[in-house]
Design a protein around this motif. Sequence first.
Motif, short mmCIF file in Angstrom:
data_model
loop_
_atom_site.label_atom_id
_atom_site.label_comp_id
_atom_site.label_asym_id
_atom_site.label_seq_id
_atom_site.Cartn_x
_atom_site.Cartn_y
_atom_site.Cartn_z
N TRP A 1 0.98 -1.24 0.18
CA TRP A 1 -0.16 0.01 -0.08
C TRP A 1 0.78 1.57 -0.14
O TRP A 1 0.36 2.15 -0.57
N LEU A 2 2.04 1.21 0.66
CA LEU A 2 3.01 2.33 0.81
C LEU A 2 3.31 2.62 -0.65
O LEU A 2 3.68 3.69 -1.27
N THR A 3 3.77 1.76 -1.43
CA THR A 3 4.49 1.65 -2.76
C THR A 3 3.08 2.26 -3.61
O THR A 3 3.50 3.04 -4.68
N LEU B 1 4.69 9.88 3.81
CA LEU B 1 3.73 8.88 3.88
C LEU B 1 4.03 7.86 4.97
O LEU B 1 2.98 7.23 5.36
N ALA C 1 1.01 6.75 -6.76
CA ALA C 1 -0.01 7.41 -7.27
C ALA C 1 0.39 8.98 -7.28
O ALA C 1 -0.08 9.56 -7.95
N ILE C 2 0.89 9.27 -6.32
CA ILE C 2 1.30 10.87 -6.16
C ILE C 2 2.39 11.22 -6.96
O ILE C 2 2.31 12.14 -7.90
N GLU D 1 0.85 4.08 -2.89
CA GLU D 1 0.45 5.51 -2.52
C GLU D 1 1.77 6.40 -3.15
O GLU D 1 1.39 7.46 -3.74
N VAL D 2 2.88 6.05 -3.09
CA VAL D 2 4.04 6.75 -3.68
C VAL D 2 3.89 6.76 -5.27
O VAL D 2 3.79 7.88 -5.72
N LYS E 1 2.33 8.16 8.99
CA LYS E 1 1.15 7.86 9.40
C LYS E 1 1.19 6.63 10.22
O LYS E 1 0.12 6.33 10.91
#
Length: 215
Positions: free
Chosen positions: A179-181, A209, A186-187, A183-184, A212
Amino acid sequence: MPASKRRIPVSQPGMADPHQLFDDTSSAQSRGYGAQRGPSSLGYPAPSPSSQAAFLDDPVSNMAMAYGSSLAAQGKELVDKNIDRFIPITKLKYYFAVDTLYVGKKLGLLFFPYLHQDWEVQYQQDTPVAPRFDVNAPDLYIPAMAFITYVLVAGLALGTQDRFSPDLLGLQASSALAWLTLEVLAILLSLYLVTVNTDLTTIDLVAFLGYKYVG
């Protein structure tokens, strides 16, 4: 009066000192083999042909050792360059330049962000200062510790529900990293689509990120 038959000790050249614990092998007459040595043998046996051949082989072995050391140094330099190309070790050191005071201030900032006023990152000669000198600078120490704590607390929660297993703990950690990957990515994709110029690097996004997990 008859002459005394007591003999007077006379020091002879080959006679050893009675108070000496060990023989003096440096003497030419010591142990009787000094007469057979040559002027340059220093009392040791003459070198055999095999030892002379080994002596002649020494330059070759020294050259081989020097060549091997040179190859090892070149290989290490090549590995360091390739590792630094994919994993910027020198840049990662910046994100772990923290101290206890910084960690305390940063945790206070994360829990009470509305009390903080100045959010500008400090620079020195176009280079951001180390995190321990600026509470606004991103770091990876707190996100890494928070992520590990998050996984451990998740395992503890699973244990209280009698559902703990090493597979579930590994699945929890893997899903969090996935999920962290995402998110990165996507940004980064959003920044690319809207063509926003920013000084934020990928590591900066991972740091921001990762905060959190503190909550």
